[in-house]
Write a protein that holds these residues in place. Structure first.
Motif, PDB file in Angstrom:
ATOM      1  N   VAL A 110       0.856  -1.183   0.000  1.00 14.54           N
ATOM      2  CA  VAL A 110       0.000   0.000   0.000  1.00 14.54           C
ATOM      3  C   VAL A 110       0.899   1.243   0.000  1.00 14.54           C
ATOM      4  O   VAL A 110       1.795   1.366   0.840  1.00 14.54           O
ATOM      5  CB  VAL A 110      -0.954   0.007   1.211  1.00 14.54           C
ATOM      6  N   ASP A 113      -0.686   4.504  -0.634  1.00 10.37           N
ATOM      7  CA  ASP A 113      -1.528   5.668  -0.384  1.00 10.37           C
ATOM      8  C   ASP A 113      -2.783   5.222   0.353  1.00 10.37           C
ATOM      9  O   ASP A 113      -3.621   4.513  -0.203  1.00 10.37           O
ATOM     10  CB  ASP A 113      -1.895   6.333  -1.712  1.00 10.37           C
ATOM     11  N   THR A 114      -2.895   5.656   1.601  1.00 12.72           N
ATOM     12  CA  THR A 114      -4.049   5.265   2.415  1.00 12.72           C
ATOM     13  C   THR A 114      -5.157   6.311   2.391  1.00 12.72           C
ATOM     14  O   THR A 114      -6.156   6.162   3.090  1.00 12.72           O
ATOM     15  CB  THR A 114      -3.624   5.017   3.876  1.00 12.72           C
ATOM     16  N   SER A 115      -5.009   7.359   1.600  1.00 11.83           N
ATOM     17  CA  SER A 115      -6.031   8.405   1.567  1.00 11.83           C
ATOM     18  C   SER A 115      -7.229   8.017   0.685  1.00 11.83           C
ATOM     19  O   SER A 115      -8.184   8.770   0.595  1.00 11.83           O
ATOM     20  CB  SER A 115      -5.432   9.728   1.087  1.00 11.83           C
ATOM     21  N   ASP A 148     -10.120   4.869  -0.514  1.00 17.61           N
ATOM     22  CA  ASP A 148     -10.803   3.674  -0.027  1.00 17.61           C
ATOM     23  C   ASP A 148     -11.290   2.885  -1.235  1.00 17.61           C
ATOM     24  O   ASP A 148     -12.197   3.346  -1.921  1.00 17.61           O
ATOM     25  CB  ASP A 148     -11.981   4.054   0.873  1.00 17.61           C
ATOM     26  N   PRO A 197      -7.371   1.497  -0.032  1.00 14.61           N
ATOM     27  CA  PRO A 197      -6.021   2.043  -0.143  1.00 14.61           C
ATOM     28  C   PRO A 197      -5.365   1.620  -1.467  1.00 14.61           C
ATOM     29  O   PRO A 197      -5.659   0.553  -2.003  1.00 14.61           O
ATOM     30  CB  PRO A 197      -5.285   1.433   1.052  1.00 14.61           C
ATOM     31  N   THR A 217      -2.434   0.399  -3.864  1.00 16.14           N
ATOM     32  CA  THR A 217      -1.195  -0.378  -3.879  1.00 16.14           C
ATOM     33  C   THR A 217      -0.247   0.201  -4.929  1.00 16.14           C
ATOM     34  O   THR A 217      -0.649   0.991  -5.792  1.00 16.14           O
ATOM     35  CB  THR A 217      -1.464  -1.856  -4.220  1.00 16.14           C
TER      36      THR A 217
END
Length: 168
Positions: free
Chosen positions: A129, A131-133, A135, A137, A139
């Motif tokens: 992953v 970028d967790t911003s 939904d 996240p 990959t």
């Protein structure tokens, strides 16, 4: 072919398109717009290169070639150093002028770094992953395919504009 090979092939296809679009075009032709408010070939190629440079530098944890390679100084654009062209209006599009050699040179420098980075990846790396911003996240594989998709769309737009301009 493995996933890394597919990514390398995809980025190489963008390079072929970029070279084909700018080849033989004058700086005036590259800056021309097929109608008011349209993007020029110079802007499209600069922007797709900036996006690739920005996004790959981010996931690779390195400085953008735009900065480290001195390309910002070579282009002398009236923008923030890290501007990628996202959200540009007609005035900013018009400010991007460059000859084919400069556009190719910057793209080729970014391409070399992109391919070097991609060749060093493992299949496991692609699942990380980055970028967790979002939904869900994002990959690394999704980010790289997104860059390719964006670049291919803009290269296609530039090729279309070239065809129209050369028929005038």
């Amino acid at each position: 072919m493995d996933a890394v090979g597919v990514l390398e092939d995809g980025f190489s296809r963008i390079k072929e398109l970029v070279h084909g679009v700018v080849e033989g075009m004058s700086e005036d032709e590259l800056a021309a717009r097929i109608e008011d408010g349209a993007n020029s070939i110079a802007w499209l190629v600069w922007h797709l290169t900036r996006i690739q440079d920005d996004h790959v530098a981010d996931v690779a944890g390195r400085e953008q070639i735009w900065v480290s390679g001195g390309w910002a100084d070579k282009f002398e654009l009236p923008f923030d150093l890290y501007d990628t062209g996202y959200g540009h209006g007609p005035a900013q599009v018009a400010a991007v002028t460059a000859d084919a050699r400069k556009l190719r040179g910057y793209y080729d420098a970014v391409h070399r770094e992109t391919v070097s980075y991609v060749r060093g990846l493992s299949p496991e790396d692609l699942d990380k992953v980055v970028d967790t911003s979002w939904d869900p996240p994002v990959t690394l594989s999704v980010r790289l395919v997104s860059v390719m998709s964006d670049d291919l769309q803009h290269a296609g737009q530039a090729a279309y504009a070239r065809g129209i301009l050369l028929r005038r």
